[in-house]
Design an enzyme around this catalytic site. Structure first.
Site, PDB file in Angstrom:
ATOM      1  N   LYS A 177     -12.451  26.205 -38.016  1.00 11.90           N
ATOM      2  CA  LYS A 177     -11.571  25.790 -39.103  1.00 11.90           C
ATOM      3  C   LYS A 177     -11.897  26.554 -40.395  1.00 11.90           C
ATOM      4  O   LYS A 177     -12.966  27.165 -40.501  1.00 11.90           O
ATOM      5  CB  LYS A 177     -11.739  24.284 -39.334  1.00 11.90           C
ATOM      6  CG  LYS A 177     -11.310  23.409 -38.163  1.00 11.90           C
ATOM      7  CD  LYS A 177     -11.470  21.931 -38.518  1.00 11.90           C
ATOM      8  CE  LYS A 177     -10.975  21.025 -37.387  1.00 11.90           C
ATOM      9  NZ  LYS A 177     -10.980  19.601 -37.794  1.00 11.90           N
ATOM     10  N   TYR A 179      -1.521  18.405 -34.116  1.00  8.14           N
ATOM     11  CA  TYR A 179      -2.028  17.114 -34.589  1.00  8.14           C
ATOM     12  C   TYR A 179      -0.924  16.053 -34.564  1.00  8.14           C
ATOM     13  O   TYR A 179      -0.856  15.208 -35.456  1.00  8.14           O
ATOM     14  CB  TYR A 179      -2.621  17.257 -35.993  1.00  8.14           C
ATOM     15  CG  TYR A 179      -3.969  17.960 -36.034  1.00  8.14           C
ATOM     16  CD1 TYR A 179      -5.014  17.554 -35.199  1.00  8.14           C
ATOM     17  CD2 TYR A 179      -4.208  19.013 -36.912  1.00  8.14           C
ATOM     18  CE1 TYR A 179      -6.252  18.192 -35.224  1.00  8.14           C
ATOM     19  CE2 TYR A 179      -5.445  19.649 -36.958  1.00  8.14           C
ATOM     20  CZ  TYR A 179      -6.460  19.234 -36.111  1.00  8.14           C
ATOM     21  OH  TYR A 179      -7.700  19.855 -36.149  1.00  8.14           O
ATOM     22  N   ASN A 222     -14.781  19.540 -41.058  1.00  4.52           N
ATOM     23  CA  ASN A 222     -15.798  19.333 -40.024  1.00  4.52           C
ATOM     24  C   ASN A 222     -15.947  20.527 -39.081  1.00  4.52           C
ATOM     25  O   ASN A 222     -16.253  20.385 -37.914  1.00  4.52           O
ATOM     26  CB  ASN A 222     -15.543  18.020 -39.279  1.00  4.52           C
ATOM     27  CG  ASN A 222     -14.155  17.969 -38.668  1.00  4.52           C
ATOM     28  OD1 ASN A 222     -13.425  18.958 -38.719  1.00  4.52           O
ATOM     29  ND2 ASN A 222     -13.790  16.865 -38.078  1.00  4.52           N
ATOM     30  N   HIS A 242     -12.518  22.454 -34.332  1.00  5.85           N
ATOM     31  CA  HIS A 242     -11.738  21.605 -33.433  1.00  5.85           C
ATOM     32  C   HIS A 242     -12.157  21.973 -32.018  1.00  5.85           C
ATOM     33  O   HIS A 242     -12.398  23.144 -31.723  1.00  5.85           O
ATOM     34  CB  HIS A 242     -10.232  21.869 -33.601  1.00  5.85           C
ATOM     35  CG  HIS A 242      -9.439  21.319 -32.445  1.00  5.85           C
ATOM     36  ND1 HIS A 242      -9.069  20.000 -32.376  1.00  5.85           N
ATOM     37  CD2 HIS A 242      -9.000  21.903 -31.291  1.00  5.85           C
ATOM     38  CE1 HIS A 242      -8.421  19.788 -31.238  1.00  5.85           C
ATOM     39  NE2 HIS A 242      -8.359  20.925 -30.555  1.00  5.85           N
ATOM     40  N   GLU A 288      -3.347  23.040 -25.251  1.00  4.28           N
ATOM     41  CA  GLU A 288      -3.807  23.758 -26.451  1.00  4.28           C
ATOM     42  C   GLU A 288      -4.040  25.239 -26.170  1.00  4.28           C
ATOM     43  O   GLU A 288      -3.753  26.090 -27.022  1.00  4.28           O
ATOM     44  CB  GLU A 288      -5.078  23.093 -26.988  1.00  4.28           C
ATOM     45  CG  GLU A 288      -4.780  21.705 -27.559  1.00  4.28           C
ATOM     46  CD  GLU A 288      -6.012  20.926 -27.988  1.00  4.28           C
ATOM     47  OE1 GLU A 288      -7.136  21.475 -27.923  1.00  4.28           O
ATOM     48  OE2 GLU A 288      -5.848  19.764 -28.399  1.00  4.28           O
TER      49      GLU A 288
HETATM   50  P1  ADP Z   1     -11.438  15.256 -33.568  1.00  8.92           P
HETATM   51  O1  ADP Z   1     -11.242  16.509 -34.380  1.00  8.92           O
HETATM   52  O2  ADP Z   1     -12.888  14.808 -33.585  1.00  8.92           O
HETATM   53  O3  ADP Z   1     -10.877  15.368 -32.162  1.00  8.92           O
HETATM   54  P2  ADP Z   1      -9.120  13.648 -34.433  1.00  8.92           P
HETATM   55  O4  ADP Z   1      -8.263  14.270 -33.376  1.00  8.92           O
HETATM   56  O5  ADP Z   1      -9.091  12.155 -34.572  1.00  8.92           O
HETATM   57  O6  ADP Z   1     -10.672  14.058 -34.293  1.00  8.92           O
HETATM   58  O7  ADP Z   1      -8.713  14.233 -35.866  1.00  8.92           O
HETATM   59  C1  ADP Z   1      -8.341  15.571 -36.006  1.00  8.92           C
HETATM   60  C2  ADP Z   1      -8.829  16.091 -37.346  1.00  8.92           C
HETATM   61  O8  ADP Z   1      -8.180  15.382 -38.410  1.00  8.92           O
HETATM   62  C3  ADP Z   1     -10.320  15.853 -37.591  1.00  8.92           C
HETATM   63  O9  ADP Z   1     -11.132  16.842 -36.999  1.00  8.92           O
HETATM   64  C4  ADP Z   1     -10.383  15.892 -39.098  1.00  8.92           C
HETATM   65  O10 ADP Z   1     -10.371  17.241 -39.575  1.00  8.92           O
HETATM   66  C5  ADP Z   1      -9.079  15.211 -39.489  1.00  8.92           C
HETATM   67  N1  ADP Z   1      -9.291  13.764 -39.721  1.00  8.92           N
HETATM   68  C6  ADP Z   1      -9.389  12.802 -38.773  1.00  8.92           C
HETATM   69  N2  ADP Z   1      -9.589  11.597 -39.336  1.00  8.92           N
HETATM   70  C7  ADP Z   1      -9.610  11.807 -40.687  1.00  8.92           C
HETATM   71  C8  ADP Z   1      -9.768  10.963 -41.825  1.00  8.92           C
HETATM   72  N3  ADP Z   1      -9.922   9.640 -41.695  1.00  8.92           N
HETATM   73  N4  ADP Z   1      -9.754  11.541 -43.042  1.00  8.92           N
HETATM   74  C9  ADP Z   1      -9.583  12.870 -43.181  1.00  8.92           C
HETATM   75  N5  ADP Z   1      -9.419  13.724 -42.145  1.00  8.92           N
HETATM   76  C10 ADP Z   1      -9.438  13.200 -40.911  1.00  8.92           C
END
Ligand code: ADP
Length: 153
Positions: free
Chosen positions: A9, A49, A112, A115, A126
């Site tokens: 990212k 997403y 974070n 992905h 994907e």
């Molecule tokens: P993951 O990336 O761990 O599979 P998700 O699919 O739930 O998690 O979420 C996709 C992305 O959306 C996350 O990696 C993060 O960047 C963002 N995200 C998820 N939840 C939040 C939140 N509560 N606040 C801000 N960003 C979020």
């Protein structure tokens, strides 16, 4: 062997962590089968997403993921999807276990670092979303017999 999709990212690119993250996957024994830099469009992110488009923070996801180009990667290995998710860690970097990529490099729920596909169904969709068939390469590194036994276990 399974293939999974990774996105380095903008948080990884802007903080110059791409090399460190790629190194972890290679050191683990995962094989890079595709890699390219690209800018993510809003259209692509809405598809990727789709489970989050209703969330109040979706606008922040869009802004964060389009802040600069990303690097998308395909990785191959036995149980690669599960292995890479375990290496990735929990979504929120502050809660991710130490030793995981997010646990070691992130202090954020959103910024974070990577992905990673979360299931075989997601990985298949994907990989198609981000790579054309000719951008994925099927080859066996010469060291593979020292990563797995003969039955790739
Ligand atoms: P993951 O990336 O761990 O599979 P998700 O699919 O739930 O998690 O979420 C996709 C992305 O959306 C996350 O990696 C993060 O960047 C963002 N995200 C998820 N939840 C939040 C939140 N509560 N606040 C801000 N960003 C979020």
């Amino acid at each position: 062997m399974e293939q999974t999709l990774i996105i380095l990212k903008p948080s990884a690119i802007q903080r110059a962590l791409a090399g460190k993250v790629i190194d972890r996957f290679q050191q683990k024994g995962l094989v890079i089968t595709g890699m390219k830099m690209m800018r993510l469009s809003e259209e692509l992110l809405r598809e990727h997403y789709a489970h989050l488009t209703d969330k109040p923070f979706f606008g922040e996801i869009l802004a964060s993921m389009t802040a600069c180009p990303v690097i998308v990667m395909a990785l191959k290995g036995t149980d690669a999807i599960k292995v890479v998710r375990a290496m990735t860690g929990a979504t929120n970097g502050r809660e991710a276990a130490a030793g995981t990529i997010r646990g070691d490099y992130s202090m954020s729920n959103q910024e974070n670092i990577i992905h990673a596909s979360s299931s075989p169904e997601d990985a298949e969709a994907e990989l198609k979303r981000f790579f054309r068939p000719e951008e994925l390469f099927d080859y066996s590194p010469v060291g593979l017999p020292f990563v797995y036994n003969k039955s790739m276990n």
